[in-house]
Design a protein around this motif. Structure first.
Motif, mmCIF file in Angstrom:
data_model
loop_
_atom_site.group_PDB
_atom_site.id
_atom_site.type_symbol
_atom_site.label_atom_id
_atom_site.label_comp_id
_atom_site.label_asym_id
_atom_site.label_seq_id
_atom_site.Cartn_x
_atom_site.Cartn_y
_atom_site.Cartn_z
ATOM 1 N N SER A 59 44.012 50.334 14.684
ATOM 2 C CA SER A 59 44.988 50.714 13.654
ATOM 3 C C SER A 59 46.394 50.301 14.074
ATOM 4 C CB SER A 59 44.939 52.216 13.404
ATOM 5 O OG SER A 59 43.694 52.575 12.866
ATOM 6 N N LEU A 60 46.710 50.510 15.343
ATOM 7 C CA LEU A 60 48.021 50.088 15.836
ATOM 8 C C LEU A 60 48.199 48.577 15.715
ATOM 9 C CD1 LEU A 60 48.411 52.261 19.067
ATOM 10 C CD2 LEU A 60 49.621 52.532 16.888
ATOM 11 N N LYS A 61 47.159 47.853 16.076
ATOM 12 C CA LYS A 61 47.234 46.393 16.011
ATOM 13 C C LYS A 61 47.368 45.925 14.564
ATOM 14 C CE LYS A 61 45.496 42.399 18.202
ATOM 15 N NZ LYS A 61 45.310 42.127 19.596
ATOM 16 N N LEU A 62 46.594 46.521 13.667
ATOM 17 C CA LEU A 62 46.651 46.142 12.256
ATOM 18 C C LEU A 62 47.994 46.512 11.635
ATOM 19 C CD1 LEU A 62 43.053 47.145 11.131
ATOM 20 C CD2 LEU A 62 43.921 44.838 11.541
ATOM 21 N N ALA A 63 48.550 47.634 12.052
ATOM 22 C CA ALA A 63 49.849 48.064 11.528
ATOM 23 C C ALA A 63 50.957 47.098 11.926
ATOM 24 C CB ALA A 63 50.183 49.469 12.010
ATOM 25 N N GLY A 64 50.764 46.410 13.047
ATOM 26 C CA GLY A 64 51.755 45.443 13.503
ATOM 27 C C GLY A 64 51.842 44.215 12.617
ATOM 28 N N GLY A 65 50.788 43.958 11.870
ATOM 29 C CA GLY A 65 50.777 42.822 10.958
ATOM 30 C C GLY A 65 50.735 41.480 11.673
ATOM 31 N N ARG B 232 45.555 39.893 11.385
ATOM 32 C CA ARG B 232 44.549 39.211 10.548
ATOM 33 C C ARG B 232 43.329 38.831 11.367
ATOM 34 N NH1 ARG B 232 49.098 37.239 8.164
ATOM 35 N NH2 ARG B 232 49.182 35.376 9.427
ATOM 36 N N SER B 233 43.549 38.277 12.554
ATOM 37 C CA SER B 233 42.405 37.874 13.379
ATOM 38 C C SER B 233 41.616 39.091 13.850
ATOM 39 C CB SER B 233 42.845 37.005 14.560
ATOM 40 O OG SER B 233 43.634 37.739 15.442
#
Length: 99
Positions: free
Chosen positions: A35-41, A46-47
């Motif tokens: 979630s943290l990684k995805l929140a970073g955009g 994406r990967s």
């Protein structure tokens, strides 16, 4: 009263319960880290999203094939094999995402 040799004991099921609890905790940490990684955009997010979905599909196919080609010896064996399979996947994701 004697127990059949292939009948799992309560301690076997308690061990599985403990392993399930560990999987739950590890999976929760992977969800949080992802979630943290995805929140970073960005490209990294994406990967990670693509990786997450493809890993889930591949893992389902792997465990399905394993259960079809190597019949389990009852529900305890199937549960143990599934837990080992998923815990190794989750553990490697937790290590990778924690870096």
């Amino acid at each position: 009263m004697s127990r059949k040799p292939d009948t799992p004991q309560i301690s076997d099921w308690m061990s599985l319960a403990g392993q399930s609890w560990m999987l739950w905790g590890e999976a929760a940490s992977v969800i949080w880290l992802r979630s943290l990684k995805l929140a970073g955009g960005g490209a990294s997010a994406r990967s990670e999203a693509v990786r997450m979905v493809s890993e889930k599909v591949a893992s389902q196919v792997e465990i399905g094939m394993a259960m079809m080609t190597n019949p389990m010896q009852g529900p305890e064996a199937a549960a143990r094999a599934s837990l080992q399979h998923y815990r190794s996947k989750v553990r490697s994701n937790r290590r990778r995402l924690s870096k």
